[in-house]
Scaffold this motif. Structure first.
Motif, PDB file in Angstrom:
ATOM      1  N   ALA A   1      26.266  77.071  27.724  1.00 27.72           N
ATOM      2  CA  ALA A   1      26.283  75.549  28.384  1.00 27.72           C
ATOM      3  C   ALA A   1      26.576  75.650  29.951  1.00 27.72           C
ATOM      4  N   ALA A   2      27.585  76.492  30.437  1.00 26.68           N
ATOM      5  CA  ALA A   2      27.921  76.808  31.640  1.00 26.68           C
ATOM      6  C   ALA A   2      26.747  77.669  32.172  1.00 26.68           C
ATOM      7  N   ARG A   3      26.350  78.450  31.746  1.00 24.33           N
ATOM      8  CA  ARG A   3      25.091  79.164  32.221  1.00 24.33           C
ATOM      9  C   ARG A   3      24.063  78.243  32.684  1.00 24.33           C
TER      10      ARG A   3
ATOM     11  N   VAL B   1      23.331  83.013  40.437  1.00 25.38           N
ATOM     12  CA  VAL B   1      24.952  83.337  40.437  1.00 25.38           C
ATOM     13  C   VAL B   1      24.896  84.014  39.101  1.00 25.38           C
ATOM     14  N   GLY B   2      25.499  85.283  39.147  1.00 25.53           N
ATOM     15  CA  GLY B   2      25.543  86.218  38.090  1.00 25.53           C
ATOM     16  C   GLY B   2      26.957  85.668  37.380  1.00 25.53           C
ATOM     17  N   MET B   3      26.655  85.986  35.993  1.00 25.60           N
ATOM     18  CA  MET B   3      27.788  85.810  35.184  1.00 25.60           C
ATOM     19  C   MET B   3      27.815  86.628  33.713  1.00 25.60           C
TER      20      MET B   3
ATOM     21  N   MET C   1      20.958  86.225  24.783  1.00 29.90           N
ATOM     22  CA  MET C   1      21.979  86.091  25.580  1.00 29.90           C
ATOM     23  C   MET C   1      22.616  87.611  25.709  1.00 29.90           C
ATOM     24  N   ALA C   2      21.695  88.771  25.110  1.00 27.75           N
ATOM     25  CA  ALA C   2      22.445  89.972  24.980  1.00 27.75           C
ATOM     26  C   ALA C   2      22.178  90.441  26.227  1.00 27.75           C
ATOM     27  N   ASP C   3      21.592  90.304  27.147  1.00 24.95           N
ATOM     28  CA  ASP C   3      21.639  91.003  28.771  1.00 24.95           C
ATOM     29  C   ASP C   3      23.057  90.398  29.502  1.00 24.95           C
ATOM     30  N   TRP C   4      23.633  89.559  29.054  1.00 23.51           N
ATOM     31  CA  TRP C   4      24.936  88.958  29.876  1.00 23.51           C
ATOM     32  C   TRP C   4      25.955  88.810  28.891  1.00 23.51           C
ATOM     33  N   VAL C   5      26.019  89.128  27.543  1.00 26.76           N
ATOM     34  CA  VAL C   5      27.168  88.778  26.640  1.00 26.76           C
ATOM     35  C   VAL C   5      27.180  90.014  25.846  1.00 26.76           C
TER      36      VAL C   5
ATOM     37  N   LEU D   1      34.094  75.797  33.520  1.00 28.64           N
ATOM     38  CA  LEU D   1      33.767  77.284  33.757  1.00 28.64           C
ATOM     39  C   LEU D   1      32.681  77.640  34.656  1.00 28.64           C
ATOM     40  N   ALA D   2      31.697  76.406  34.766  1.00 26.54           N
ATOM     41  CA  ALA D   2      30.508  76.480  35.723  1.00 26.54           C
ATOM     42  C   ALA D   2      31.490  76.305  37.197  1.00 26.54           C
TER      43      ALA D   2
END
Length: 381
Positions: A225-227, A234-236, A259-263, A338-339
């Protein structure tokens, strides 16, 4: 002072009560007390049936039965523990309670029956079972017999008070932390830090058992949700440490929502590995609702990370909203916070600087002194 710590769960099991009771024993011993532990948890080599094992210099009485899944339950223990407490010359008994603590509950009556000064600390939130606890009347009866009552946070103490009786004094005896171990190293000067380029992404970290009670799925839902609230440029990145029965469900969520590329979910980590990752991260997130204290959040706060947590948990004892992190009323509020932290570098750095420079009040020296105060309040000399 000779202290008996009584707990259903102890090392080698890993969890909040287990680790905290072990660390409290070590700190009390270092302050000149003699400490022995009584537990229904078998030893690392299966020690049970009353075997006394030395664990880091502390005698541990393994009052465990041989049960499926090594359950820490032994209704046969009271007569033998009574005999050992009577002959042991103990000055005080300190019982550590979770939501379900049949071993410690039985032994509270044993200690009080022997006339020993008795302190009882709850490491749990009782609200969901308040009617049951109130009907059983254990806490009220123990207090009437002379036991002192405490809990690990203000919210937990308030719930014990509601169960035991509003007129009773229930102190806060928090969990402790080795501040020097977790405090971030001063590797660079302020000028060097200001001149350093920003990382290409904001690293968010969470650590917990992958069990429904800890809500690991909520971590993924909140960061997703924050993403959506964070601008695309903006990278996260999220590192979710831990393992447990929910792991497959979590992996399916990550795969389903791409989400695997950022989690990443690296698995379990040692304290040392977590500390190193905290020092190299930017934000700590915990969505737990049934958190009486939150030792992992305290470790992250001590390591210098802004902490995101729910406002109705024990985390509020060491995280002030807007100072050490952000406290939210629900998961949506945590996603929005978080955002904000991901996009507002100045706020993130201000909170991180505060946490790195101002240690929490729950240092082990302070907590051990509070434990000694509880023992004197119970009548120990």
């Amino acid at each position: 002072m000779k202290v008996a710590l009584l707990t259903d769960c102890y090392l080698p099991r890993l969890g909040g009560i287990e680790v905290q009771t072990h660390d409290l024993a070590a700190r009390l011993q270092a302050r000149g007390h003699h400490v022995e532990v009584f537990t229904a948890t078998p030893g690392d080599q299966g020690q049970r049936w009353g075997v006394v094992q030395q664990v880091d210099g502390i005698p541990v009485h393994r009052m465990a039965l041989r049960l499926p899944w090594e359950l820490p339950v032994n209704p046969l223990a009271p007569p033998e523990v009574r005999r050992r407490l009577r002959r042991g010359g103990f000055d005080v008994v300190h019982l550590h309670m979770g939501v379900v603590s049949p071993f410690a509950s039985d032994l509270a009556d044993v200690a009080l029956g022997l006339g020993l000064p008795t302190a009882i600390t709850w490491h749990c939130l009782m609200a969901r079972s308040a009617m049951v606890f109130r009907a059983l009347g254990h806490a009220r009866r123990w207090a009437q017999r002379g036991a002192t009552l405490s809990a690990v946070s203000g919210i937990a103490a308030a719930q014990v008070r509601q169960v035991a009786g509003e007129g009773l004094l229930v102190e806060v005896l928090p969990n402790g932390i080795d501040v020097a171990t977790w405090a971030p190293p001063d590797r660079v000067t302020e000028a060097e830090r200001a001149a350093a380029p920003e990382r290409e992404f904001v690293r968010v970290v969470a650590a917990m058992r992958f069990a429904r009670r800890k809500r690991p799925a909520a971590v993924l839902e909140i960061v997703r949700a924050a993403r959506d609230l964070v601008p695309p440029g903006v990278g996260m990145h999220l590192d979710l440490f831990g393992d447990g029965p929910e792991r497959r469900r979590l992996q399916r969520f990550v795969d389903r929502h791409e989400m695997a590329d950022w989690v990443s979910m690296p698995g379990r980590a040692t304290r040392e590995e977590l500390r190193a990752r905290y020092w190299d991260s930017d934000v700590y997130l915990t969505p737990a609702r049934l958190e009486a204290f939150g030792i992992a959040a305290l470790e992250a706060r001590t390591a210098g990370l802004p902490v995101l947590a729910r406002q109705d948990t024990g985390v509020a004892d060491f995280v002030t909203d807007g100072v050490n992190g952000i406290l939210g009323r629900d998961d949506q509020a945590l996603a929005e916070a978080l955002a904000t932290l991901v996009t507002d570098g100045a706020l993130r750095h201000r909170i991180a600087k505060e946490n790195a420079s101002v240690p929490p009040a729950q240092s082990w020296d302070a907590v051990a002194a509070l434990a000694e105060r509880e023992y004197r309040r119970a009548g120990a000399t």
